[in-house]
Design an enzyme around this catalytic site. Structure first.
Site, mmCIF file in Angstrom:
data_model
loop_
_atom_site.group_PDB
_atom_site.id
_atom_site.type_symbol
_atom_site.label_atom_id
_atom_site.label_comp_id
_atom_site.label_asym_id
_atom_site.label_seq_id
_atom_site.Cartn_x
_atom_site.Cartn_y
_atom_site.Cartn_z
ATOM 1 N N GLY A 153 34.815 -32.736 -22.721
ATOM 2 C CA GLY A 153 34.367 -32.085 -21.479
ATOM 3 C C GLY A 153 33.669 -33.088 -20.598
ATOM 4 O O GLY A 153 32.763 -33.761 -21.042
ATOM 5 N N HIS A 154 34.145 -33.222 -19.370
ATOM 6 C CA HIS A 154 33.380 -34.036 -18.437
ATOM 7 C C HIS A 154 33.185 -33.264 -17.144
ATOM 8 O O HIS A 154 34.082 -32.599 -16.655
ATOM 9 C CB HIS A 154 33.992 -35.413 -18.189
ATOM 10 N N ASP A 173 29.833 -37.577 -25.513
ATOM 11 C CA ASP A 173 28.926 -37.283 -24.400
ATOM 12 C C ASP A 173 28.127 -38.500 -23.959
ATOM 13 O O ASP A 173 27.017 -38.362 -23.452
ATOM 14 C CB ASP A 173 27.954 -36.148 -24.762
ATOM 15 N N LYS A 225 31.221 -41.283 -20.488
ATOM 16 C CA LYS A 225 32.359 -42.185 -20.281
ATOM 17 C C LYS A 225 32.999 -41.990 -18.906
ATOM 18 O O LYS A 225 33.570 -42.906 -18.336
ATOM 19 C CB LYS A 225 33.421 -41.954 -21.370
ATOM 20 N N GLN A 248 36.038 -37.874 -27.174
ATOM 21 C CA GLN A 248 35.091 -37.814 -28.298
ATOM 22 C C GLN A 248 34.537 -39.236 -28.527
ATOM 23 O O GLN A 248 34.406 -39.975 -27.573
ATOM 24 C CB GLN A 248 35.726 -37.236 -29.559
#
Ligand code: IMP
Length: 409
Positions: A48-49, A21, A24, A224
């Protein structure tokens, strides 16, 4: 930008240096147009983005953030575990927003499929851990650990089998899953999902090693982050894949010689979701300030993230493990109102954190694009990261918007 791009060279990797988180997606978004291929190597829908498509916010889990850029080849590498209904949903979401990804998508035949029952095993194992130890790992419950368990046991099912009739294979697994985890495998549902995936992904499962071998400019999008790496992270509170640059190369099937640079991404502070030690975790009041200013809620699970301060020891370790050449320090503006900014320097002899305090800048950095415009105290903070780690801070995030970024040559 041109100068920075030439310092990156044709093959670069964006790798998280903390517990994920770090943001990126933004640097990937900035760089993607300058590369031909965007490649994701490991992990699955635990990532998750948040991406704004067609004016609406969407959370993507499997497709890399770079998929939004038209004309770029998108590689999902052998190290991934793929929940196909999630992938199809993401493809559809992009399609509805007028972005066609399917013709540019290539999936490794060696990537593993992640089935519904993997998610159920994940939940069952978390429940067991909680009952036995009072707390679980705090997984995303996306089935990641169990899918990699199958892979390591050499009983996983890979994308090369997508078009086969797998009903007998799944039926054969069912009694054991029932016995071990009291899970009933819904063969009908799994088969229907496979059928749909096979028809939509027809022709998309190809030799990605060869595609990457032929490609000139490759952007590797890490998932990650370093402290969640199965080998080198804060075990057992880690994910089940290799999250370092070398892990990404293994996941993609790329030799080390191809890589020309590696960008470590770290927040100007630090967050963590899930369980495990967090030496620099802030007191509840400061944590709440960072959480509110930084919008620190999990993209995949919605969980409030644990918030704390930068730990320079972790960044140094990340540099050693990944060979970072550049840093992207994100969310600098979240610290704008802090009077004092603590930074972890390691452990003292009695196991207490050694802390160095930096003076806060107490002025707005949000939206600043030029390094010269940053307050003196913020520059000192960034120089300290450079001195301690030996890699240059080249990208500094100063807000959520795409343009809110300092590029330092
Ligand atoms: P799993 O990957 O779902 O098995 O979760 C293992 C640990 O990694 C948990 O602490 C998760 O919160 C964490 N984790 C996995 N993926 C991410 C990510 O993309 N961002 C942040 N934490 C993650």
């Amino acid at each position: 930008m041109q100068k920075l791009l030439s310092s990156l060279g044709p093959v670069t990797a964006v790798i998280g240096a903390q517990w994920g988180d770090e943001g990126k997606g933004k640097i990937v978004d900035l760089l993607a147009e300058h590369f031909d291929v965007i490649a994701r190597a490991c992990g699955g829908a635990n990532a998750g983005h948040t991406i704004v498509v067609g004016g609406k916010k969407h959370v993507f889990h499997l497709l890399p953030a770079g998929s939004l850029h038209p004309g770029k080849t998108v590689v999902l590498g052998a190290g991934m575990v793929l929940h196909l209904p999630t992938l199809l949903e993401e493809i559809r979401t992009l399609q509805e927003a007028g972005i066609d990804v399917i013709d540019r998508l290539v999936i490794s035949p060696e990537a593993h499929m992640l089935f519904e029952y993997h998610k159920e095993i994940d939940a069952a194992l978390e429940k067991r851990r909680t009952e036995a130890k009072g707390q679980g790992i705090g997984t995303t419950k996306r089935g990641i650990g169990p899918a990699y368990m199958d892979k390591a046991a050499r009983s996983g099912i890979r994308m090369e089998d997508l078009e086969k009739d797998l009903s007998k294979e799944l039926q054969a697994r069912s009694p054991e899953l029932e016995r071990m985890y009291s899970i009933h495998v819904d063969i009908g549902k799994e088969m229907q999902q496979l059928k749909e995936a096979a028809s939509i992904l027809q022709g998309r499962v190809r030799d990605t090693v060869e595609i990457l071998h032929q490609a000139k400019r490759i952007l590797i999008e890490g998932a990650q982050a370093t402290l969640l790496d199965l080998d080198h992270g804060t075990y057992p509170y880690v994910t089940s894949s290799a999250t370092t640059l070398v892990g990404a190369l293994q996941g993609l099937g790329m030799p080390w010689k191809r890589v020309t640079s590696a960008i470590g991404v770290a927040k100007a502070y630090c967050t963590r979701v899930g369980s495990g030690d967090f030496l620099m975790e802030a007191d509840p009041e400061a944590a709440e300030r960072l959480r509110t200013r930084g919008g620190e809620y999990g993209a995949t699970t919605g969980r409030p993230r644990r918030c704390g301060w930068l730990d320079i020891k972790d960044l140094k370790r990340g540099k050693i493990l990944n060979g970072f050449t550049h840093w992207n320090i994100t969310k600098l503006d979240v610290l704008d109102e802090e009077n004092v900014i603590p930074v972890g320097m390691g452990l003292s002899g009695d196991g207490k954190p050694l802390i160095r305090e930096f003076r806060g800048w107490r002025t707005q950095t949000k939206g600043i694009k030029l390094f010269e415009k940053l307050p003196k105290e913020a520059k000192e903070y960034l120089s300290f990261i450079e001195e301690q780690t030996g890699a240059t801070v080249s990208f500094i995030g100063t807000g959520q918007e795409r343009e809110e970024m300092v590029l330092k040559h």
